[in-house]
Scaffold this active site. Structure first.
Site, PDB file in Angstrom:
ATOM      1  N   CYS A   1      18.587  39.252 102.948  1.00  9.68           N
ATOM      2  CA  CYS A   1      19.492  39.225 101.953  1.00  9.68           C
ATOM      3  C   CYS A   1      19.448  37.636 101.431  1.00  9.68           C
ATOM      4  CB  CYS A   1      20.825  39.761 102.090  1.00  9.68           C
ATOM      5  SG  CYS A   1      21.869  39.418 100.755  1.00  9.68           S
TER       6      CYS A   1
ATOM      7  N   CYS B   1      23.580  36.541 102.056  1.00 11.04           N
ATOM      8  CA  CYS B   1      24.174  36.753 103.215  1.00 11.04           C
ATOM      9  C   CYS B   1      23.287  36.470 104.501  1.00 11.04           C
ATOM     10  CB  CYS B   1      25.183  37.888 103.348  1.00 11.04           C
ATOM     11  SG  CYS B   1      24.365  39.327 103.683  1.00 11.04           S
TER      12      CYS B   1
ATOM     13  N   CYS C   1      22.899  45.181  99.025  1.00 11.12           N
ATOM     14  CA  CYS C   1      22.898  44.602 100.570  1.00 11.12           C
ATOM     15  C   CYS C   1      24.028  45.392 101.494  1.00 11.12           C
ATOM     16  CB  CYS C   1      23.162  43.253 100.744  1.00 11.12           C
ATOM     17  SG  CYS C   1      23.230  42.672 102.410  1.00 11.12           S
TER      18      CYS C   1
ATOM     19  N   CYS D   1      26.758  42.693 102.488  1.00 19.56           N
ATOM     20  CA  CYS D   1      27.640  41.744 101.443  1.00 19.56           C
ATOM     21  C   CYS D   1      27.602  42.375  99.783  1.00 19.56           C
ATOM     22  CB  CYS D   1      27.123  40.174 101.140  1.00 19.56           C
ATOM     23  SG  CYS D   1      25.596  40.271 100.210  1.00 19.56           S
TER      24      CYS D   1
ATOM     25  N   CYS E   1      12.600  48.916  94.703  1.00 20.70           N
ATOM     26  CA  CYS E   1      11.940  47.935  93.998  1.00 20.70           C
ATOM     27  C   CYS E   1      12.926  46.606  93.624  1.00 20.70           C
ATOM     28  CB  CYS E   1      11.638  48.845  92.763  1.00 20.70           C
ATOM     29  SG  CYS E   1      11.226  47.374  91.225  1.00 20.70           S
TER      30      CYS E   1
HETATM   31 FE    FE Z   1      23.787  40.290 101.578  1.00 20.17          FE
END
Ligand code: FE
Length: 171
Positions: free
Chosen positions: A88, A91, A137, A140, A160
């Site tokens: 991510c 984060c 995510c 986060c 996607c």
């Molecule tokens: Fe994240």
């Protein structure tokens, strides 16, 4: 001799100018300081958008926190076959392995499964008159993209994703 000194001064001035230009462009490309970004800390983050706005670039903020979608075929990882892991961008949470990435014609990087089942979370998204499943995510809650049921084996899923929501670490 005077001519040589003038030439030397001119060369030095140009050199300093080039150095300044380089450091200036680097400063523009630098990511804002993000104290929440970690490749090892898996503590779930619950921050409001006011806080995220301070630590994410404006482009990432729009996608990760406001649910914007980057233009198809423009993302850094749409056509990207290197071996490694995607995390991510907001984060640092581990999200996808390159082994699960497949060539999709949709215009965004696509994966058939996340690294761990809790790498991501799912939310119903009824925006734009469609019923879709949003993928965020697991650490986060950053918006990553959507999941569809037209992916390849073994899962049949297509995650996607927006490239800008991903960071890549080569193996
Ligand atoms: Fe994240």
């Amino acid at each position: 001799m005077k001519k040589n000194i003038s030439a030397l001064i001119l060369t030095l001035t140009s050199f300093v100018f080039i150095l300044c230009s380089c450091s200036h462009s680097n400063a523009q490309n630098e990511k804002p300081e993000n104290p929440y970004y970690s490749k090892t800390d898996t503590t779930v983050l619950k921050l409001d958008n006011k806080e995220w706005k301070k630590v994410l670039s404006p482009e990432l903020y729009e996608v990760a926190r406001k649910g914007a979608t980057e233009t198809a075929f423009t993302g850094e990882y749409n056509v990207h076959d290197a071996k490694g892991a995607y995390s991510c961008a907001a984060c640092g949470n581990a999200l996808f392995l390159s082994d699960a990435k497949f060539a999709s014609t949709c215009g965004w990087p696509s994966f058939y499964e996340p690294i761990y089942s809790n790498s991501v979370k799912y939310k119903e998204d009824t925006s734009y008159g469609m019923v879709r499943t949003e993928v965020v995510c697991g650490r986060c809650d950053a918006h990553l993209g959507h999941i569809f049921n037209d992916g390849p084996k073994p899962t049949g899923k297509r995650f996607c994703m927006n490239s800008i929501s991903l960071d890549f670490d080569p193996h």
